[in-house]
Design a protein around this motif. Structure first.
Motif, PDB file in Angstrom:
ATOM      1  N   VAL A 167      11.576   0.215 -15.218  1.00 15.27           N
ATOM      2  CA  VAL A 167      12.711  -0.503 -14.309  1.00 15.27           C
ATOM      3  C   VAL A 167      11.332  -1.174 -13.298  1.00 15.27           C
ATOM      4  O   VAL A 167      10.535  -0.440 -11.822  1.00 15.27           O
ATOM      5  N   ILE A 168      11.860  -1.935 -12.535  1.00 14.45           N
ATOM      6  CA  ILE A 168      10.773  -3.282 -11.974  1.00 14.45           C
ATOM      7  C   ILE A 168      11.420  -3.123 -10.469  1.00 14.45           C
ATOM      8  O   ILE A 168      12.246  -3.784  -9.891  1.00 14.45           O
ATOM      9  N   ASN A 169      10.598  -2.874  -9.409  1.00 17.46           N
ATOM     10  CA  ASN A 169      11.024  -2.919  -8.362  1.00 17.46           C
ATOM     11  C   ASN A 169      10.472  -4.022  -7.433  1.00 17.46           C
ATOM     12  O   ASN A 169       9.359  -4.610  -6.620  1.00 17.46           O
ATOM     13  N   ASP A 170      11.038  -5.436  -7.832  1.00 13.83           N
ATOM     14  CA  ASP A 170      10.808  -6.557  -7.269  1.00 13.83           C
ATOM     15  C   ASP A 170      11.400  -6.967  -6.646  1.00 13.83           C
ATOM     16  O   ASP A 170      11.572  -8.104  -6.252  1.00 13.83           O
ATOM     17  N   ALA A 171      12.716  -6.213  -5.156  1.00 13.52           N
ATOM     18  CA  ALA A 171      13.315  -6.807  -4.702  1.00 13.52           C
ATOM     19  C   ALA A 171      13.161  -6.014  -3.340  1.00 13.52           C
ATOM     20  O   ALA A 171      13.447  -6.731  -2.179  1.00 13.52           O
ATOM     21  N   GLY A 172      12.282  -5.607  -2.930  1.00 13.32           N
ATOM     22  CA  GLY A 172      12.265  -4.854  -1.981  1.00 13.32           C
ATOM     23  C   GLY A 172      10.848  -6.008  -0.813  1.00 13.32           C
ATOM     24  O   GLY A 172      10.780  -6.972  -0.893  1.00 13.32           O
ATOM     25  N   SER A 173      11.097  -5.376   0.457  1.00 15.79           N
ATOM     26  CA  SER A 173      10.240  -6.012   1.196  1.00 15.79           C
ATOM     27  C   SER A 173       8.568  -6.493   0.410  1.00 15.79           C
ATOM     28  O   SER A 173       8.222  -7.170   1.049  1.00 15.79           O
ATOM     29  N   GLN A 174       8.401  -5.052   0.288  1.00 17.26           N
ATOM     30  CA  GLN A 174       6.865  -5.121  -0.396  1.00 17.26           C
ATOM     31  C   GLN A 174       7.081  -6.521  -1.055  1.00 17.26           C
ATOM     32  O   GLN A 174       5.432  -6.650  -1.181  1.00 17.26           O
ATOM     33  N   ILE A 175       7.650  -7.239  -1.704  1.00 20.59           N
ATOM     34  CA  ILE A 175       7.460  -8.062  -3.126  1.00 20.59           C
ATOM     35  C   ILE A 175       6.886  -9.513  -2.054  1.00 20.59           C
ATOM     36  O   ILE A 175       6.062 -10.120  -2.325  1.00 20.59           O
ATOM     37  N   ASP A 176       7.766  -9.325  -0.425  1.00 19.80           N
ATOM     38  CA  ASP A 176       7.251 -10.329   0.513  1.00 19.80           C
ATOM     39  C   ASP A 176       5.627 -10.206   0.968  1.00 19.80           C
ATOM     40  O   ASP A 176       5.226 -10.774   0.333  1.00 19.80           O
ATOM     41  N   VAL A 177       5.092  -8.749   0.332  1.00 18.01           N
ATOM     42  CA  VAL A 177       3.783  -8.497   1.293  1.00 18.01           C
ATOM     43  C   VAL A 177       3.057  -9.135   0.080  1.00 18.01           C
ATOM     44  O   VAL A 177       2.402  -9.667   0.519  1.00 18.01           O
ATOM     45  N   LEU A 178       3.663  -8.504  -1.308  1.00 15.35           N
ATOM     46  CA  LEU A 178       2.993  -9.161  -2.420  1.00 15.35           C
ATOM     47  C   LEU A 178       2.700 -10.722  -2.256  1.00 15.35           C
ATOM     48  O   LEU A 178       1.144 -11.367  -2.238  1.00 15.35           O
ATOM     49  N   ALA A 179       3.852 -11.465  -2.003  1.00 12.68           N
ATOM     50  CA  ALA A 179       3.310 -12.972  -2.506  1.00 12.68           C
ATOM     51  C   ALA A 179       2.608 -13.534  -1.594  1.00 12.68           C
ATOM     52  O   ALA A 179       2.168 -14.793  -1.611  1.00 12.68           O
ATOM     53  N   LYS A 180       2.504 -12.809  -0.236  1.00 13.44           N
ATOM     54  CA  LYS A 180       1.758 -14.269   1.014  1.00 13.44           C
ATOM     55  C   LYS A 180       0.307 -13.073   0.687  1.00 13.44           C
ATOM     56  O   LYS A 180      -0.551 -13.668   0.954  1.00 13.44           O
ATOM     57  N   SER A 181       0.008 -12.516  -0.144  1.00 10.83           N
ATOM     58  CA  SER A 181      -1.264 -11.435  -0.413  1.00 10.83           C
ATOM     59  C   SER A 181      -1.879 -12.851  -1.705  1.00 10.83           C
ATOM     60  O   SER A 181      -2.602 -13.562  -1.044  1.00 10.83           O
ATOM     61  N   PRO A 198      -5.260  -9.738   6.402  1.00 10.90           N
ATOM     62  CA  PRO A 198      -4.707  -9.055   7.388  1.00 10.90           C
ATOM     63  C   PRO A 198      -4.360  -8.038   7.146  1.00 10.90           C
ATOM     64  O   PRO A 198      -3.884  -7.531   5.966  1.00 10.90           O
ATOM     65  N   GLU A 199      -4.217  -6.861   8.021  1.00 11.54           N
ATOM     66  CA  GLU A 199      -3.331  -5.698   8.349  1.00 11.54           C
ATOM     67  C   GLU A 199      -2.336  -6.162   7.758  1.00 11.54           C
ATOM     68  O   GLU A 199      -1.209  -7.107   7.631  1.00 11.54           O
TER      69      GLU A 199
END
Length: 583
Positions: A167-181, A198-199
């Motif tokens: 199961v790909i956890n592609d919905a949480g806020s960590q994905i926003d972080v990923l996209a920004k990175s 950035p931190e």
RNA sequence: GGUCCCGUAGCUCAGUCGGAUAGAGCACCAGAUUCCUAAUCUGGGGGCCGGUGGUUCGAAUCCACCCGGGAUCACCA
């Protein structure tokens, strides 16, 4: 054929005859009767507790029942001797002929030997790995990955219809972080100096190629765009890139999932609302306030009203929140829908493989499945930590600093087979030491090597037989025609019996969801074989290749070939390649 | 404080829906190579199965309560 299941059937028949004759109650319940190998080989080949178990029901002494059963068993062809022992055990010795014949059927089955139909094609879903798509897999993921894969293989061998799922956890806020990175790396790809990451963003170098990929795909389209414009698009690309990387990592371990399930699709399709509505209709949902946790309060604890699932009705300790304060569903909310989806796809049996840190999460998911399905069941296998060592010293790793040891580093250093085998040399719920130096050692301290070596030795003998007998045909089909009655020594019969225990082992390990048992069994089998081999050192007449006696040679080759097949069959479950030579 | 996992030989660990005298490896001691790979094998010593009760023909295994070690504990995923 599972020898023990076979004789269980024989014994059941005889017991039913006794019931028909009026010696036992007609409605006698045989379900607790077991037929197993006695722990002590001197007690014979198989033993049953039937007399002990039935004593109470039949209102007769165990020994009386045993005495009635004994003559009936003595009439069975393959049973050579029946003995009543101790409080009422019935021990049986099977004829050498019976055992010898088993070699023929092992050779005929090949590595399919040990396949079982106890699973009866029941669909079963094994979900494992499911690493967050925010970076490469690290060493902490390896054990669960290997365990899940081996368990899935084991269930497949036991006759279940297995689906390997991620199961790909592609919905949480960590994905926003990923996209920004990723977006930052995208700018970098155009030559911009992005300075220190950035931190709060993912600093790893593995994000650099993602930036390149975005540049190639979109050109400068998003270079001066607002976040609102690119965020949702780059999310998709970034997750894709991460999943490509993870799939590569998994491939290095020899793992391939059948289904990659996207959590995001649950949110988008309204499936979460649907699942929660079902719970609501059944009265399991309410708006309320949770008690603060007992013991030490978290610093930022505040009372708040939440949408809660009454999981306490199904065995959980407290009720669980389904929505965050911002109105989004919690991960648990999505997980309910996910498991409901699995159930609706036809999986009543589900297995999840999780890390030790998720232990507290088990009850709530099981509760949700109970509340939604009634007949669905979830077994969660928790894998404890792996302690990485080198020469006995702990290998430090820090996930936060981005210096964690990756799965790739482990596999590159010690190889896929070693990684996989060692990860299965402990029960899943016990911690495991993984010492880079020890696992590469070529000695009997190292179970991978020890088992591989047995297999290689057998292959070597089969090759060498041609040096002694120019015309010998060592193909399985030919070995099946060997005169197996020449296999008479204790060592030979022991080896046969050990091979015949294989199907029983597969069934027991599959039922318990414990693939480590396979690794231990293979170690024992290899040990039998090495011992047998060395008997030829002391006594040349016990060697496999006997110059001048092609019949004995062929019979012995048939035997050791069977051992090799069992080893290969077991290694296949573990996902390890059997080696033909180890020079 | 709650929950879950673990506690078996000096060390690392197996132990089959409850079964007969609890096993293996390491370490220690003593042996086996003109020989199919000694990369192996053979033998030996070593145990209140954390504790106390209970269930029964029978408990390392099941139940209860303790002791010790670890993980985890409202909206993260």
């Amino acid at each position: 054929m599972n020898v023990f299941t076979h004789f269980r059937g024989v014994i059941d028949e005889r017991l039913n005859e006794l019931a028909t004759n009026g010696d036992l109650p007609v409605d006698i319940d045989l379900k607790n009767v077991s037929v197993e190998p006695p722990r002590d080989a001197s007690h014979g080949d198989i033993a049953t507790n039937a007399a002990l178990v039935l004593s109470k029901q039949a209102k007769r002494k165990p020994r009386d029942i045993a005495e009635m059963l004994k003559p009936k068993l003595e009439m069975v062809d393959a049973i050579e001797m029946v003995e009543i022992a101790g409080p009422g055990f019935i021990n049986m010795r099977l004829s050498a002929g019976f055992w010898q014949e088993q070699i023929r059927s092992i050779l005929a089955s090949g590595t399919d030997f040990g396949n079982s139909d106890t699973g009866a094609d029941t669909p079963i879903n094994v979900e494992y790995v499911s690493a967050n798509p925010t970076g490469p897999m690290h060493v902490g993921h390896v054990r669960g990955a290997v365990f899940g894969d081996a368990l899935a293989n084991l269930l497949d061998k036991a006759g279940f219809k297995v689906t390997k799922e991620y199961v790909i956890n592609d919905a949480g806020s960590q994905i926003d972080v990923l996209a920004k990175s990723a977006y930052l790396r995208y700018r970098e790809a155009f030559g911009e100096d992005i300075g220190k990451i950035p931190e709060g963003l993912y600093p790893g170098d593995y994000m650099i190629p993602v930036g390149e990929r975005l540049k190639d795909k979109y050109g400068d389209k998003f270079l001066n765009a607002d976040e609102a414009e690119w965020l949702s698009i780059i999310k998709l690309d970034a997750v894709d890139a991460m999943m490509d990387m993870i799939k590569d990592d998994l491939k290095a371990l020899g793992i391939e999932h059948d289904v990659f399930f996207s959590e995001k699709t649950l949110h988008e399709s309204g499936r979460i609302d649907e699942a929660i509505d079902v719970l609501r209709e059944r009265g399991h949902i309410y708006e309320g306030v949770l008690e603060p946790p007992k013991g030490k309060l978290p610093d930022d604890w505040e009372e708040r009203e939440q949408t809660l699932f009454r999981s306490t009705d199904f065995g959980d300790d407290v009720d669980r929140a389904l929505k965050k304060s911002n109105g989004d569903y919690t991960y648990f909310g999505a997980d309910i829908a996910y498991h409901y989806d699995k159930y609706q796809r036809g999986f009543k049996d589900m297995i999840n493989v999780w890390g030790a840190d998720h232990q507290g999460y088990i009850k709530r998911v099981q509760s949700a499945i109970k509340a939604l399905s009634g007949d669905g069941s979830l077994d969660v296998k928790v894998c404890q930590l792996v302690h990485l060592l080198r020469d006995g010293e702990p290998v430090k790793m820090s996930k936060r600093a981005g210096t964690f040891i990756t799965l790739r580093e482990v596999v590159d250093e010690v190889g896929r087979d070693v990684t996989r085998f060692i990860m299965l040399t402990r029960k899943n719920d016990a911690p495991l030491d993984f010492d880079f130096s020890k696992v590469m050692e070529q000695s009997k301290d190292n179970p991978v090597f020890y088992v591989q070596y047995a297999h290689a030795r057998i292959c070597s003998v089969l090759n060498r037989a041609k040096d002694t007998f120019a015309n010998i045909d060592t193909a399985d089909g030919s070995l099946q025609n060997a005169d197996l009655s020449r296999l008479v020594s204790d060592g030979e019969l022991m080896m046969i019996k050990q091979c015949c225990a294989w199907p029983r082992m597969v069934e027991a390990a599959a039922e318990a969801h414990e693939p480590h048992r396979i690794a231990f069994f293979l170690y024992d089998l290899a040990s039998e074989f090495h011992a047998f081999w060395n008997k030829g050192n002391d006594n040349p007449s016990l060697r496999f290749i006997i110059d001048g006696d092609i019949e004995v040679t062929k019979a012995r080759l048939a035997l050791i070939r069977s051992v090799a097949l069992v080893i290969a069959s077991g290694l296949a479950i573990l996902g390890v390649e059997p080696l033909k030579e180890m020079r």
